[in-house]
Design a protein around this motif. Sequence first.
Motif, PDB file in Angstrom:
ATOM      1  N   GLY A 189       0.741  -1.027  -0.032  1.00 45.48           N
ATOM      2  CA  GLY A 189      -0.008  -0.098   0.013  1.00 45.48           C
ATOM      3  C   GLY A 189       0.809   1.218   0.204  1.00 45.48           C
ATOM      4  N   LEU A 190       1.960   1.190   0.690  1.00 44.01           N
ATOM      5  CA  LEU A 190       2.840   2.547   0.978  1.00 44.01           C
ATOM      6  C   LEU A 190       3.600   2.556  -0.371  1.00 44.01           C
ATOM      7  N   THR A 191       3.939   1.434  -1.027  1.00 42.41           N
ATOM      8  CA  THR A 191       4.643   1.617  -2.487  1.00 42.41           C
ATOM      9  C   THR A 191       3.485   2.120  -3.336  1.00 42.41           C
ATOM     10  N   ALA A 192       2.257   1.720  -3.405  1.00 44.30           N
ATOM     11  CA  ALA A 192       1.255   2.487  -4.217  1.00 44.30           C
ATOM     12  C   ALA A 192       0.895   4.067  -3.981  1.00 44.30           C
ATOM     13  N   ILE A 193       1.062   4.350  -2.952  1.00 49.25           N
ATOM     14  CA  ILE A 193       0.961   5.698  -2.370  1.00 49.25           C
ATOM     15  C   ILE A 193       2.358   6.459  -2.969  1.00 49.25           C
ATOM     16  N   GLY A 194       3.489   5.820  -2.778  1.00 52.53           N
ATOM     17  CA  GLY A 194       4.561   6.441  -3.254  1.00 52.53           C
ATOM     18  C   GLY A 194       4.652   6.764  -4.651  1.00 52.53           C
ATOM     19  N   GLY A 195       4.155   5.705  -5.513  1.00 50.50           N
ATOM     20  CA  GLY A 195       3.813   5.819  -7.071  1.00 50.50           C
ATOM     21  C   GLY A 195       2.956   6.916  -7.354  1.00 50.50           C
ATOM     22  N   VAL A 196       1.971   7.198  -6.676  1.00 47.30           N
ATOM     23  CA  VAL A 196       0.847   8.404  -6.855  1.00 47.30           C
ATOM     24  C   VAL A 196       1.650   9.528  -6.564  1.00 47.30           C
ATOM     25  N   VAL A 197       2.315   9.604  -5.531  1.00 49.02           N
ATOM     26  CA  VAL A 197       2.799  10.748  -5.022  1.00 49.02           C
ATOM     27  C   VAL A 197       3.714  11.423  -5.935  1.00 49.02           C
ATOM     28  N   VAL A 198       4.743  10.251  -6.618  1.00 48.66           N
ATOM     29  CA  VAL A 198       5.529  10.737  -7.541  1.00 48.66           C
ATOM     30  C   VAL A 198       5.014  11.376  -8.887  1.00 48.66           C
ATOM     31  N   ALA A 199       4.050  10.537  -9.269  1.00 49.22           N
ATOM     32  CA  ALA A 199       3.327  11.035 -10.338  1.00 49.22           C
ATOM     33  C   ALA A 199       2.540  12.398 -10.133  1.00 49.22           C
ATOM     34  N   LEU A 200       2.093  12.466  -9.128  1.00 53.99           N
ATOM     35  CA  LEU A 200       1.709  13.863  -8.743  1.00 53.99           C
ATOM     36  C   LEU A 200       2.797  14.864  -8.574  1.00 53.99           C
ATOM     37  N   GLY A 201       3.906  14.682  -8.458  1.00 53.54           N
ATOM     38  CA  GLY A 201       5.066  15.464  -8.298  1.00 53.54           C
ATOM     39  C   GLY A 201       5.496  15.854  -9.727  1.00 53.54           C
ATOM     40  N   PHE A 202       5.220  15.060 -10.793  1.00 47.43           N
ATOM     41  CA  PHE A 202       5.650  15.205 -12.216  1.00 47.43           C
ATOM     42  C   PHE A 202       4.572  16.166 -12.667  1.00 47.43           C
ATOM     43  N   VAL A 203       3.175  15.888 -12.412  1.00 41.89           N
ATOM     44  CA  VAL A 203       2.044  16.799 -12.706  1.00 41.89           C
ATOM     45  C   VAL A 203       2.338  18.353 -12.371  1.00 41.89           C
ATOM     46  N   VAL A 204       2.853  18.626 -11.058  1.00 40.92           N
ATOM     47  CA  VAL A 204       3.150  19.699 -10.475  1.00 40.92           C
ATOM     48  C   VAL A 204       4.535  20.316 -11.194  1.00 40.92           C
ATOM     49  N   ALA A 205       5.384  19.447 -11.665  1.00 39.37           N
ATOM     50  CA  ALA A 205       6.528  20.130 -12.185  1.00 39.37           C
ATOM     51  C   ALA A 205       6.184  20.431 -13.710  1.00 39.37           C
ATOM     52  N   GLN A 206       5.079  19.630 -14.633  1.00 35.53           N
ATOM     53  CA  GLN A 206       4.841  20.231 -15.628  1.00 35.53           C
ATOM     54  C   GLN A 206       4.031  21.249 -15.504  1.00 35.53           C
ATOM     55  N   SER A 207       3.271  21.503 -14.389  1.00 33.88           N
ATOM     56  CA  SER A 207       2.407  22.735 -14.426  1.00 33.88           C
ATOM     57  C   SER A 207       3.062  24.013 -14.002  1.00 33.88           C
ATOM     58  N   VAL A 208       4.438  23.833 -13.395  1.00 34.59           N
ATOM     59  CA  VAL A 208       5.221  25.145 -13.541  1.00 34.59           C
ATOM     60  C   VAL A 208       6.167  25.156 -14.456  1.00 34.59           C
ATOM     61  N   ARG A 209       6.243  24.238 -15.415  1.00 35.53           N
ATOM     62  CA  ARG A 209       6.982  24.516 -16.825  1.00 35.53           C
ATOM     63  C   ARG A 209       5.910  25.515 -17.654  1.00 35.53           C
ATOM     64  N   LEU A 210       4.805  24.721 -17.688  1.00 31.18           N
ATOM     65  CA  LEU A 210       3.670  25.421 -18.370  1.00 31.18           C
ATOM     66  C   LEU A 210       3.580  26.767 -17.908  1.00 31.18           C
ATOM     67  N   GLY A 211       3.521  26.983 -16.659  1.00 35.01           N
ATOM     68  CA  GLY A 211       3.200  28.456 -16.345  1.00 35.01           C
ATOM     69  C   GLY A 211       4.405  29.545 -16.723  1.00 35.01           C
ATOM     70  N   GLN A 212       5.764  28.883 -16.491  1.00 34.39           N
ATOM     71  CA  GLN A 212       7.047  29.375 -17.022  1.00 34.39           C
ATOM     72  C   GLN A 212       7.035  29.802 -18.570  1.00 34.39           C
ATOM     73  N   ALA A 213       6.500  28.857 -19.342  1.00 31.16           N
ATOM     74  CA  ALA A 213       6.351  29.192 -20.680  1.00 31.16           C
ATOM     75  C   ALA A 213       5.507  30.345 -21.235  1.00 31.16           C
ATOM     76  N   GLY A 214       4.610  30.789 -20.274  1.00 30.44           N
ATOM     77  CA  GLY A 214       3.812  31.958 -20.634  1.00 30.44           C
ATOM     78  C   GLY A 214       2.941  31.644 -21.974  1.00 30.44           C
ATOM     79  N   GLN A 215       2.705  32.674 -22.669  1.00 32.49           N
ATOM     80  CA  GLN A 215       1.819  32.697 -23.764  1.00 32.49           C
ATOM     81  C   GLN A 215       2.648  32.207 -25.152  1.00 32.49           C
ATOM     82  N   ASP A 216       2.891  31.051 -24.967  1.00 30.94           N
ATOM     83  CA  ASP A 216       3.478  30.209 -26.134  1.00 30.94           C
ATOM     84  C   ASP A 216       2.444  29.359 -26.960  1.00 30.94           C
ATOM     85  N   GLY A 217       1.176  29.505 -26.324  1.00 29.43           N
ATOM     86  CA  GLY A 217       0.098  28.951 -27.214  1.00 29.43           C
ATOM     87  C   GLY A 217      -0.266  27.625 -27.075  1.00 29.43           C
ATOM     88  N   ARG A 218       0.419  26.734 -26.483  1.00 32.85           N
ATOM     89  CA  ARG A 218       0.218  25.253 -26.131  1.00 32.85           C
ATOM     90  C   ARG A 218       1.043  24.502 -25.357  1.00 32.85           C
TER      91      ARG A 218
END
Length: 615
Positions: free
Chosen positions: A41-70
């Motif tokens: 169960g803890l391994t599964a939670i760890g996988g979900v947390v790591v995946a959520l971390g990548f989503v946050v990182a992608q959100s930060v990169r998308l925000g830094q990209a600004g008005q690049d359109g996509r």
Amino acid sequence: MTQQIDYFVIAPPLVLALVAGLVLLLDAFLPAGPRVRTGLGLTAIGGVVVALGFVVAQSVRLGQAGQDGRGPATFCVPGNLTQAAGGAGPVGAWQSGEASQQAAALCSFVADRFTLVFAGLVLVAALVVVLMSMSELAAGGIPAGEWYFLLLCAIAGAVTLPASRDLIMLVVALELVSLPVFALTALKRYDGRASEAAVKLFVVSVVSTAIMLFGVSLLYGIGGTVHLSRLAEIFSGAVPAPGAAGASSAEALAASPASGVITVGVVLVLAGFAFKVAAVPFHAWAPDVYQGAPVPVAALLSVISKAAGFAGLILLLTTALSGQSVTWTPVVAVIAALTMTVGNLLALRQRSAVRLLAWSSVAQSGYILTPLAVAAQAAERVAAAGSPGSSGSWGHSGSWVGAAGHVSAVAGVPGAEGVGSTPGAEVLAATGVPGAGGFASASGRGAEVLASVGAPGGEVLVSGPVGASLAYLVIYAAMNLGAFAVVMLVSRTSARNELDDYRGLAYRSPVAGLSLAFCLVCLAGLPPGLAGLFAKVVVFREIVNGGAGWLAVVMAVNTVIGLYYYVAWTARVLTPAPSVIGRRAFPATWVAVGLAVAITVVFSVAPQLVFDLTS
């Protein structure tokens, strides 16, 4: 040709898939026991947390990209191949060199704002479901390795689905969400209700998939492509339809025999997704399946599976089928009205807590569907306002960089002349933008409308009516998961889990009782549960602005009906009753309750956090 894959873009579902395989291997080679179950169960939670971390990182990169359109994308067909095939490409940018090639590519996986919001919703909900699963598996009657493997596979499909931008990936991701749930429901051995629920869910899902695939095949037969942005151009008349000879404009397509085939395809696809989200009249499976399945699976169906179904439905309606809104708008409006009405009325008669939540979930699907019924009207208003800055962004040399990335020409816009124009087209439909598409004009000539209602920066589909649906879904997920987590606590002391079993819960277990009461008040939309109230106000505002007054009246009446059973359940929780000696709950369940209720409280105190994400 070498296919370039951006592993950072696909990291969230990839991590979930790898952890699912790891869990299965660990279960195969480690001795069975309580510690191993907890470790898995803890391994599964760890996988979900790591995946959520990548989503946050992608959100930060998308925000830094600004008005690049996509947003970043992968699994793309190079622009030179799409142009050789006669396509203009999906991205509305006229540039040169590598930028032009990338812009013109048709991509199957896009991590834009729409994708990231849905992925974040699914992964946070997955944390609660995994915590509930740890309590469910503590007794040892269910194989933990298979459970977590199937659960992570379903979560991976739910994360992949909102990023899908072609029909094949949409169908595969949707089935990846659905198929593991059959087995999860039936893993509770020697339980007749669980087996019955699994069979019902299997039959309904197979039928719904067959219906949807039939519709998809018809749309592909006319469009000749699986990419959603390309289908939008074809069905709006901006590009000739390969399956309809001579249909080189919107008027010609509407007058051709292919229009009937398109209509049937749209209706079948809509029916297929209506099964997945338990919308009336495709809802009958929900109460029996929710009651027969283990409580974590019921929570999975009510939030994660439902969110995935709505993600696919929104993508298809507002992107690929935006040019056919005249067909699907009234159908969605009627289904939404029926869904909320039937769900609320039948919830009044329930005595089982899980069945009541099942019918409540059906009613909530109606509320989520309601704004989509006015997406076309919102698109027309924005197009009439003529605000080019409201969606996508204006690139160099006056070029428009569209949200989902494809060429769109607007009369009178610098840099847009002569690109993608077709006879009779007043405005070229932009795909991948919420509500964009060819809506019939008042004169009946059928204008192709560019409805740019996206937020600055080119985020796909996150604004207006679609933003209202997404905001409601995010808030509903937190409230519903909190209620299911408390229901799981009570199920340990009451096998039947009826509403009368909750009498005096606030006195026996104040934390559980007050948590459930707060979540139910939120679902009803009453103070202090302001999260549900804000969600309903946002939806109500969109349908009133969209001119669907009758639908607003139906929603208002149903909101009042829903008050009865939510308040009646809350009254039982707060009514004194003789104490009942129960078993001690697994700690993970309390963590699940705390996480879900904490998020609901945050949404009640600061609802703007949700609205900023979805607008």
